[in-house]
Scaffold this active site. Structure first.
Site, PDB file in Angstrom:
ATOM      1  CB  VAL A 237       0.705  -5.356   7.864  1.00 38.15           C
ATOM      2  CG1 VAL A 237      -0.329  -4.869   9.119  1.00 38.15           C
ATOM      3  CG2 VAL A 237       1.898  -4.548   7.687  1.00 38.15           C
TER       4      VAL A 237
ATOM      5  CG  ASP B 106      -2.226   1.009   1.105  1.00 36.01           C
ATOM      6  OD1 ASP B 106      -2.789   0.862   2.297  1.00 36.01           O
ATOM      7  OD2 ASP B 106      -2.268   1.466  -0.067  1.00 36.01           O
TER       8      ASP B 106
HETATM    9  N1  APR Z   1       6.109  -5.522  -3.980  1.00 34.92           N
HETATM   10  C1  APR Z   1       5.462  -6.895  -3.926  1.00 34.92           C
HETATM   11  N2  APR Z   1       5.132  -7.344  -2.738  1.00 34.92           N
HETATM   12  C2  APR Z   1       5.529  -6.650  -1.445  1.00 34.92           C
HETATM   13  C3  APR Z   1       5.970  -5.223  -1.546  1.00 34.92           C
HETATM   14  C4  APR Z   1       6.229  -4.740  -2.876  1.00 34.92           C
HETATM   15  N3  APR Z   1       6.785  -3.563  -3.134  1.00 34.92           N
HETATM   16  N4  APR Z   1       6.013  -4.846  -0.380  1.00 34.92           N
HETATM   17  C5  APR Z   1       5.662  -5.794   0.475  1.00 34.92           C
HETATM   18  N5  APR Z   1       5.413  -6.980  -0.230  1.00 34.92           N
HETATM   19  C6  APR Z   1       4.697  -8.039   0.205  1.00 34.92           C
HETATM   20  C7  APR Z   1       4.958  -8.454   1.617  1.00 34.92           C
HETATM   21  O1  APR Z   1       6.242  -8.906   1.970  1.00 34.92           O
HETATM   22  C8  APR Z   1       3.797  -9.505   1.939  1.00 34.92           C
HETATM   23  O2  APR Z   1       4.333 -10.789   1.275  1.00 34.92           O
HETATM   24  O3  APR Z   1       3.289  -8.016  -0.017  1.00 34.92           O
HETATM   25  C9  APR Z   1       2.587  -9.056   0.814  1.00 34.92           C
HETATM   26  C10 APR Z   1       1.605  -8.329   1.442  1.00 34.92           C
HETATM   27  O4  APR Z   1       2.034  -7.618   2.662  1.00 34.92           O
HETATM   28  P1  APR Z   1       1.487  -6.304   3.203  1.00 34.92           P
HETATM   29  O5  APR Z   1       1.914  -5.138   1.972  1.00 34.92           O
HETATM   30  O6  APR Z   1       1.714  -5.870   4.380  1.00 34.92           O
HETATM   31  O7  APR Z   1      -0.218  -6.437   2.901  1.00 34.92           O
HETATM   32  P2  APR Z   1      -1.239  -7.084   3.927  1.00 34.92           P
HETATM   33  O8  APR Z   1      -0.532  -8.296   4.571  1.00 34.92           O
HETATM   34  O9  APR Z   1      -2.624  -7.343   2.733  1.00 34.92           O
HETATM   35  O10 APR Z   1      -1.511  -5.954   4.840  1.00 34.92           O
HETATM   36  C11 APR Z   1      -2.455  -4.955   4.410  1.00 34.92           C
HETATM   37  O11 APR Z   1      -0.847  -3.431   5.551  1.00 34.92           O
HETATM   38  O12 APR Z   1       0.302  -1.679   4.362  1.00 34.92           O
HETATM   39  C12 APR Z   1      -0.815  -1.886   5.120  1.00 34.92           C
HETATM   40  O13 APR Z   1      -2.491  -0.386   4.508  1.00 34.92           O
HETATM   41  C13 APR Z   1      -2.120  -1.668   4.246  1.00 34.92           C
HETATM   42  O14 APR Z   1      -3.370  -2.032   6.601  1.00 34.92           O
HETATM   43  C14 APR Z   1      -3.277  -2.614   5.431  1.00 34.92           C
HETATM   44  C15 APR Z   1      -2.232  -4.003   5.740  1.00 34.92           C
END
Ligand code: APR
Length: 186
Positions: free
Chosen positions: A132, A40
């Site tokens: 997360v 995000d």
């Molecule tokens: N590109 C690809 N994958 C990524 C990237 C990136 N730039 N950054 C992180 N990831 C991976 C993480 O390692 C994880 O495997 O994406 C997956 C999802 O992680 P998150 O981004 O933390 O998403 P999620 O687990 O769905 O949690 C969503 O996190 O960022 C906040 O606003 C968001 O509250 C929401 C929560």
């Protein structure tokens, strides 16, 4: 490893989802649609303010209480190579018996249905909910691959579904899930 279902390629890559040149990039958002960390944060940071501007409009018009888990909405992609960003909210992991698997499945399905409806031919997914939100990546990968394969067996029009994994370990996990599901299906 790549797989094919009909005319659709399913590809697995390790990298940064914000660098992908697919028509649609899927954002692992939260209900506020106001940005966050992980995927995000990266999408909003690299895509620029146009994305948040449209997210705010969506909150003012369609989803005043926030985007429910499993739903999907599309915005501009700003400075990203993609044409659109499709924002979805995955479930927060709470042990696996609070409907998380069904909600994760719904998130993937909603994104694919919206991409199809908008004529977006290629789609990049991150590993939704496994950061997360704490969803165990092995369990999530099995659901993600199964839902994508099932959707593509029922729907034509999407040319590529790309899973963009952020670590070699996650790439291996998704590779194993795809191989297992693909062998079962064919
Ligand atoms: N590109 C690809 N994958 C990524 C990237 C990136 N730039 N950054 C992180 N990831 C991976 C993480 O390692 C994880 O495997 O994406 C997956 C999802 O992680 P998150 O981004 O933390 O998403 P999620 O687990 O769905 O949690 C969503 O996190 O960022 C906040 O606003 C968001 O509250 C929401 C929560």
């Amino acid at each position: 490893m790549d797989a094919r279902i009909g005319n659709t390629r399913i590809t697995l890559v390790s990298g940064d989802i914000t660098e992908q040149d697919t028509d649609a990039i899927i954002n692992a958002a939260n209900p506020s649609l106001m940005g966050g960390g992980g995927v995000d944060g990266a999408i909003h940071r690299k895509g620029g303010p146009d994305i948040l501007k449209e997210c705010k409009l969506i909150r003012q018009t369609s989803w005043k209480e926030g985007l429910p888990t499993g739903e999907a909405v599309a915005t501009a992609a700003g400075r990203l190579k993609a044409k659109k960003v499709i924002h979805t909210v995955g479930p927060v992991w709470s042990g696996g018996d609070k409907g998380e698997p069904e909600l994760l499945a719904r998130a993937y399905r909603s994104c694919l249905a919206l991409a199809l409806k908008m004529g977006l031919k290629t789609v990049s997914f991150p590993s939704i909910s496994t950061g997360v939100y704490g969803y165990p990546v092995e369990r999530a990968s099995i659901i993600a691959v199964r839902i994508v394969l099932d959707f593509l067996k029922e729907n034509t029009g999407i040319e590529e579904v790309r899973f963009v994994l952020h670590s070699p370990r996650d790439l291996q996990t998704y590779k194993k899930a795809l191989e297992t599901a693909y062998l079962q299906k064919n």
